[in-house]
Design a protein around this motif. Structure first.
Motif, PDB file in Angstrom:
ATOM      1  N   THR A  19       0.818  -1.217   0.000  1.00  0.00           N
ATOM      2  CA  THR A  19       0.000   0.000   0.000  1.00  0.00           C
ATOM      3  C   THR A  19       0.851   1.266   0.000  1.00  0.00           C
ATOM      4  O   THR A  19       0.549   2.232  -0.723  1.00  0.00           O
ATOM      5  CB  THR A  19      -0.948   0.005   1.217  1.00  0.00           C
ATOM      6  N   THR A  20       1.901   1.296   0.811  1.00  0.00           N
ATOM      7  CA  THR A  20       2.746   2.486   0.873  1.00  0.00           C
ATOM      8  C   THR A  20       3.505   2.697  -0.436  1.00  0.00           C
ATOM      9  O   THR A  20       3.696   3.830  -0.881  1.00  0.00           O
ATOM     10  CB  THR A  20       3.730   2.392   2.059  1.00  0.00           C
ATOM     11  N   TRP A  21       3.930   1.605  -1.069  1.00  0.00           N
ATOM     12  CA  TRP A  21       4.572   1.721  -2.387  1.00  0.00           C
ATOM     13  C   TRP A  21       3.597   2.334  -3.383  1.00  0.00           C
ATOM     14  O   TRP A  21       3.959   3.234  -4.148  1.00  0.00           O
ATOM     15  CB  TRP A  21       5.023   0.341  -2.875  1.00  0.00           C
ATOM     16  N   LEU A  22       2.352   1.849  -3.375  1.00  0.00           N
ATOM     17  CA  LEU A  22       1.364   2.381  -4.315  1.00  0.00           C
ATOM     18  C   LEU A  22       1.099   3.856  -4.037  1.00  0.00           C
ATOM     19  O   LEU A  22       0.936   4.650  -4.970  1.00  0.00           O
ATOM     20  CB  LEU A  22       0.067   1.583  -4.215  1.00  0.00           C
ATOM     21  N   TYR A  23       1.084   4.222  -2.768  1.00  0.00           N
ATOM     22  CA  TYR A  23       0.920   5.642  -2.417  1.00  0.00           C
ATOM     23  C   TYR A  23       2.057   6.472  -2.994  1.00  0.00           C
ATOM     24  O   TYR A  23       1.825   7.566  -3.551  1.00  0.00           O
ATOM     25  CB  TYR A  23       0.872   5.784  -0.898  1.00  0.00           C
ATOM     26  N   SER A  24       3.283   5.971  -2.886  1.00  0.00           N
ATOM     27  CA  SER A  24       4.430   6.722  -3.406  1.00  0.00           C
ATOM     28  C   SER A  24       4.340   6.882  -4.918  1.00  0.00           C
ATOM     29  O   SER A  24       4.806   7.881  -5.474  1.00  0.00           O
ATOM     30  CB  SER A  24       5.747   6.035  -3.014  1.00  0.00           C
ATOM     31  N   MET A  25       3.741   5.908  -5.595  1.00  0.00           N
ATOM     32  CA  MET A  25       3.555   6.013  -7.047  1.00  0.00           C
ATOM     33  C   MET A  25       2.438   7.001  -7.392  1.00  0.00           C
ATOM     34  O   MET A  25       2.620   7.928  -8.182  1.00  0.00           O
ATOM     35  CB  MET A  25       3.203   4.634  -7.637  1.00  0.00           C
ATOM     36  N   MET A  26       1.272   6.787  -6.801  1.00  0.00           N
ATOM     37  CA  MET A  26       0.102   7.573  -7.182  1.00  0.00           C
ATOM     38  C   MET A  26       0.185   9.019  -6.705  1.00  0.00           C
ATOM     39  O   MET A  26      -0.469   9.900  -7.275  1.00  0.00           O
ATOM     40  CB  MET A  26      -1.170   6.922  -6.638  1.00  0.00           C
ATOM     41  N   SER A  27       0.979   9.284  -5.688  1.00  0.00           N
ATOM     42  CA  SER A  27       1.121  10.669  -5.227  1.00  0.00           C
ATOM     43  C   SER A  27       1.863  11.529  -6.245  1.00  0.00           C
ATOM     44  O   SER A  27       1.865  12.761  -6.150  1.00  0.00           O
ATOM     45  CB  SER A  27       1.840  10.718  -3.874  1.00  0.00           C
ATOM     46  N   THR A  28       2.488  10.881  -7.240  1.00  0.00           N
ATOM     47  CA  THR A  28       3.160  11.633  -8.307  1.00  0.00           C
ATOM     48  C   THR A  28       2.279  11.755  -9.545  1.00  0.00           C
ATOM     49  O   THR A  28       2.677  12.410 -10.516  1.00  0.00           O
ATOM     50  CB  THR A  28       4.490  10.953  -8.715  1.00  0.00           C
ATOM     51  N   HIS A  29       1.122  11.131  -9.530  1.00  0.00           N
ATOM     52  CA  HIS A  29       0.256  11.147 -10.722  1.00  0.00           C
ATOM     53  C   HIS A  29      -0.504  12.470 -10.792  1.00  0.00           C
ATOM     54  O   HIS A  29      -1.076  12.918  -9.794  1.00  0.00           O
ATOM     55  CB  HIS A  29      -0.721   9.972 -10.699  1.00  0.00           C
TER      56      HIS A  29
END
Length: 287
Positions: A19-29
């Motif tokens: 979940t935290t990895w996905l947050y780090s990705m989507m927070s740049t979208h």
């Protein structure tokens, strides 16, 4: 202020399942907006009242600024302080939750990533549905034994408890892992059943940590298609980073056997729901 969201993106993935990895990705979208906290827990407030009581919210506020020195404050510190002022306000209701995303500059989705949302039932999902015209929910699962061990390690380090795998007692480990707070994240079939029962098929996406790990770029493209957002070029270094990973400590040999019978039943329940599980999960059955 609008009473509800145009589009709301919830990630309810199991704890220690990326979940935290996905947050780090989507927070740049460019099409996804997060509040100052990754996980608000608002829709689970009735199920976990201690998560959003005033004491807990003040603790989050104190933790955010407590370890910072003035020269390390974020450049938008005034905006962050204003956000926490709203976060600490009363009452905690729909208007309160909506206000936390008021700074959204026009991005398509407001996003809230909380593993507690995996516990939502009919009443809670009805509440979520009433808050948006366009709901998208992602649930990520991970190899049940590996996730349990990672969760167990995280619990120790989060509570600053020493962990020596060679000195672990199977009875103590079994008791702690089967505590309500930890075991609820292991019962994947309850979550998938609830999603299928309470949401429309186009509103939820069920994913596996192993598929993400094997092809992060391809999986993110699938997620973008599910959300109907623009393709984005993610930072290549971030794509393979381990985010919020637990300290590397070898799993004791006895650990899988403590939960094998229950987890085998879980696999059968998931397959009965029509899910195709990763091949690597089959070792739970001794295959």
């Amino acid at each position: 202020m609008p009473k509800k969201f145009d589009s709301l993106f919830l990630n309810i993935g199991a704890m220690k399942a990326g979940t935290t990895w996905l947050y780090s990705m989507m927070s740049t979208h460019p099409d996804v907006f997060f509040a100052q906290r990754k996980e608000i827990h608002y829709f689970a407030a009735d199920l976990y009242p201690d998560q959003l009581n005033r004491r807990s919210r003040f603790r989050h506020f104190k933790r955010f600024f407590g370890f910072m020195k003035p020269d390390t404050f974020p450049p938008n510190v005034e905006e962050v302080v204003r956000w926490f002022s709203d976060y600490l306000a009363e009452p905690v209701d729909d208007a309160w939750y909506r206000q936390l995303f008021e700074a959204n500059p026009g991005k398509k989705y407001c996003a809230d990533f909380s593993n507690l949302y995996a516990s939502l039932g009919k009443r809670e999902w009805k509440h979520v549905q009433a808050m948006t015209d366009n709901l998208k929910v992602v649930y990520i699962m991970r190899h049940p034994v590996k996730r349990l061990w990672s969760h167990y390690k995280f619990h120790h380090f989060h509570n600053r408890e020493p962990l020596n795998a060679e000195q672990l007692n199977p009875v103590d480990v079994n008791r702690k892992v089967r505590s309500k707070a930890m075991w609820r994240s292991a019962v994947y079939s309850d979550v998938t059943k609830s999603l299928k029962k309470n949401l429309n098929p186009d509103q939820y996406m069920i994913a596996f940590f192993e598929d993400i790990h094997e092809n992060p770029v391809g999986w993110l493209a699938q997620l973008e298609e599910f959300l109907q957002i623009r393709p984005h070029q993610y930072d290549s270094e971030l794509l393979t980073d381990k985010v919020n990973s637990s300290k590397s400590i070898k799993m004791p040999d006895f650990f899988p056997g403590l939960f094998a019978d229950d987890l085998k039943k879980e696999l059968k329940k998931l397959e009965a729901q029509g899910l195709t599980l990763p091949e690597s999960w089959m070792d739970i059955r001794g295959q």
